[in-house]
Each structure stands twice: as structure tokens, then as C-alpha cells.
Design an enzyme around this catalytic site. Structure first.
Site, PDB file in Angstrom:
ATOM      1  CD  GLN A 291      58.683  74.585  35.394  1.00  0.00           C
ATOM      2  OE1 GLN A 291      57.850  74.081  34.640  1.00  0.00           O
ATOM      3  NE2 GLN A 291      58.352  75.496  36.296  1.00  0.00           N
ATOM      4  CG  HIS A 313      65.181  77.641  41.157  1.00  0.00           C
ATOM      5  ND1 HIS A 313      64.610  78.703  41.814  1.00  0.00           N
ATOM      6  CD2 HIS A 313      65.107  76.596  42.020  1.00  0.00           C
ATOM      7  CE1 HIS A 313      64.202  78.312  43.011  1.00  0.00           C
ATOM      8  NE2 HIS A 313      64.495  77.042  43.158  1.00  0.00           N
TER       9      HIS A 313
END
Length: 352
Positions: A291, A313
Site C-alpha cells: 500500500q 502484491h
């Protein structure tokens, strides 16, 4: 035009790629969208993340329909150069129980660099669903980290949305940022505070009993971790309206250096098990890891983070940031536990 192979990731490569295109004004064509997933192509929550990019900056978007495996976005290249002074109101709707948190993460930079004045963002869908950060992780871990970069964001109203119906929403107010600051999160510090929230969405269930039972499980979880035994503990309970019965818990640990990490559990399919263990040797946990990549890539200067081994990710997020923005990343081993230091030389993106 930038051509991206969408088979190398899931929804993340879509959200990040189209957001970068919107910010830079650079056209993008995504091919083989979610080609490694079954079913492949756009789902409703992915469409929401792509269409909001066009809604914010303007331009043309072709091929963005359910099931499509190719889409082209030609954004308005002048949006971040010539923007009139006015407030902006944006609504993003995943339609299903698609994750509101994932949509917030990709939309936030677009509005932070947006028009002078304030942006008011409403995201609809699932606030607490599997395979994505729950609402309280977003509020207590991600947003405080975004504020370190210089993003001025505050929470408004919210309503829980759980699997399978969704139907939740979260409101945010975002002030304009001319640029983002680099962030260094290298010193993990020592755990000092614990904040936790247990929630239930009863719909005919036993709200008080369910909440109390989950609180006991949270307290047991905390008591099992040696490093947390001397921490200040605050556990909140919430009975929340929603479209169907569910519940969950988030535990957030804050260290003496202000680093935060969290673990969560959902009571949506019969079980209630926490999804991870804490790692107090890092400053950024495995969920925050990917993130921060978007924000670090856009920042002015060098950001550094002590993290666990790279997740898939994060690898995807780094690749898209390098390809679309030209941001530079270095990965260095740290210690003997497999932890890493991620360094990013941001591109210094500025509006106007």
C-alpha cells in the site's frame, strides 16, 4: 501509449495502472486483464476502480465492461495542470461486496492532487470482506501512514458492508496536496499501545452476546503474544447496521516510534480466526507493504521501509510503478530473518 500485461496481477494492476495514467495524462492499454484469474476479465469492483479515474480527470475509456480482457484509457493530460478552484464530490460504487478499502487506496492520490479546495469521496461496497484490508485497518494503519506522506484526509460517516450483500459506504474529506513528502519507517520500536475494535452486524442475531464472545477471543489473542503483555489496551465494541449478518475484529499495535501493524478476523462464513501473526522486527507489516508503494513512487525524495519478505502484491505494485512512472526501487536484505529494506526514489509528482 503504455501497454500493460494485465495477466501479471489481479485487480491491483488495474487500479494502480489506470490511476498512474490519470495522474500523468499518459494513455494506457491494459491487455489480458486478470488473465490468470477464473473468471478472467473485469468484475464489477474492478470496473468501479477504472471508471472513477475517467470521472475524476476526464478523457476516453474503451472496453471497460464486465468480462472484458482489454481496455484503453486516454486521460485528459491537462487536468493536473489547469484545474479551477472548486470542491469535488466523487462516488465510487463496487455494486457488489467488492472492497471499499482497495478502491480508497487507488482513488486517494487522484483526489489529493486534484482541484483546489476539498474533495468529498464516498466509496460503496464491502467495508469488511475477505482478501482485503478491513475498514478499521484502513482507518488505523493505512490512513495514518498516508498522512505521514502529507495527505490530509479525514473520515466522515460510514456503514458496514459485509459478505455477500455489501451495501456499506465510507465518506472521506480530502484536502489538496501540491506534493508528497518522502517517508522513512526503518525503526520498528517497541510495542506500546493496542487498539482493537470488535463489531457485529446482527440482522436478527445475538448482538451483545456475539460482540462479547468476539471480545474474549481478541483478549485471548493479545494475551498469547509475549511482546504485548505490558501494552496499554483499548478494545471497542460496535453493533452496526448492515444488509446481512456478520462480524469481525481488528487489532492494531502501535510502537514507540509510531509504527502500526494490524491483524484481523472475519465472522462471515462460520469461522473466526485471525489472518496473520505480528512481526515486531519490521516497521511496515505485510499488508501495508504494497500500500505504501504508490505513495512512495509519487513522493519527492527517497522513502525507506523495513518490511517482511516481498508479497506478490508488492512485487506487482513495484513493477507497475517502475513501468508507468519511472520510479526507482532498491531491495536490500536486513538481518537474518528474511526481512528487507525497500528504498524508493519518488518521481516528485506535483500538481500545477
Amino acid at each position: 501509449m503504455q501497454i500493460i500485461d494485465g495477466s501479471k496481477g489481479g485487480g491491483q494492476i488495474l487500479r494502480n495502472g489506470f490511476a498512474y495514467a490519470a495522474l500523468t495524462g499518459r494513455p494506457i492499454r491494459m491487455e489480458n486483464i486478470r488473465g490468470s484469474r477464473k473468471p478472467a476479465g473485469f468484475r464489477s469492483q474492478h470496473l468501479a476502480g477504472v471508471k472513477v479515474c475517467r470521472e475524476i480527470v476526464g478523457g476516453t475509456l474503451e472496453g471497460a465492461v464486465i468480462g472484458s480482457q482489454e481496455a484503453t484509457f486516454v486521460p485528459n493530460p491537462n487536468f493536473y495542470k489547469e484545474t479551477p478552484s472548486e470542491d469535488t464530490t466523487i462516488t465510487v460504487d463496487a455494486i457488489t461486496a467488492g472492497s471499499t478499502s482497495l478502491l480508497v487506496q487507488s482513488t486517494l492520490p487522484l483526489l489529493a492532487f486534484g482541484k483546489p479546495g476539498n474533495s468529498f469521496l464516498t466509496v460503496k461496497g464491502g467495508t469488511d470482506v475477505a482478501f482485503s484490508p478491513p475498514l478499521d485497518y484502513l482507518l488505523r494503519v493505512f490512513l495514518p501512514t498516508a498522512r505521514r506522506f502529507g495527505i490530509d484526509v479525514s473520515l466522515g460517516n460510514y456503514r458496514r458492508g459485509v459478505y455477500p450483500k455489501g451495501g456499506g459506504f465510507v465518506d472521506f474529506k480530502i484536502a489538496r496536496s501540491m506534493s508528497l513528502d518522502p517517508v522513512e519507517m526503518i525503526d520498528p520500536g517497541v510495542p506500546s499501545k493496542i487498539w482493537a475494535r470488535v463489531f457485529v452486524t446482527p440482522k436478527g442475531g445475538r448482538s451483545d452476546a456475539d460482540c462479547s464472545a468476539m471480545k474474549r477471543l481478541v483478549m485471548k489473542r493479545i494475551s498469547e503474544v509475549e511482546e504485548l503483555k505490558n501494552c496499554e489496551v483499548n478494545i471497542e465494541m460496535e453493533v452496526s447496521d448492515a444488509n446481512n449478518q456478520g462480524g469481525g475484529a481488528v487489532v492494531v499495535v502501535e510502537s514507540t516510534t509510531g509504527c502500526r501493524q494490524g491483524c484481523s478476523a472475519l465472522k462471515e462464513r462460520g469461522g473466526f480466526e485471525f489472518n496473520t501473526s505480528f512481526n515486531f522486527n519490521v516497521a511496515v507489516d505485510e499488508y501495508l507493504q504494497d500500500q505504501v508503494i504508490v505513495l512512495a513512487a509519487l513522493a519527492t525524495g527517497r522513502s525507506r521501509f523495513l518490511t517482511p519478505p516481498l508479497t506478490d502484491h508488492t512485487k506487482c505494485a513495484i513493477k507497475v510503478a517502475e513501468d508507468m512512472l519511472g520510479a526507482k526501487f532498491d531491495i536490500e536484505p536486513h538481518g537474518d530473518c528474511g526481512n528487507l529494506i525497500i528504498s524508493c526514489e519518488g518521481i516528485g509528482f506535483r500538481c500545477c
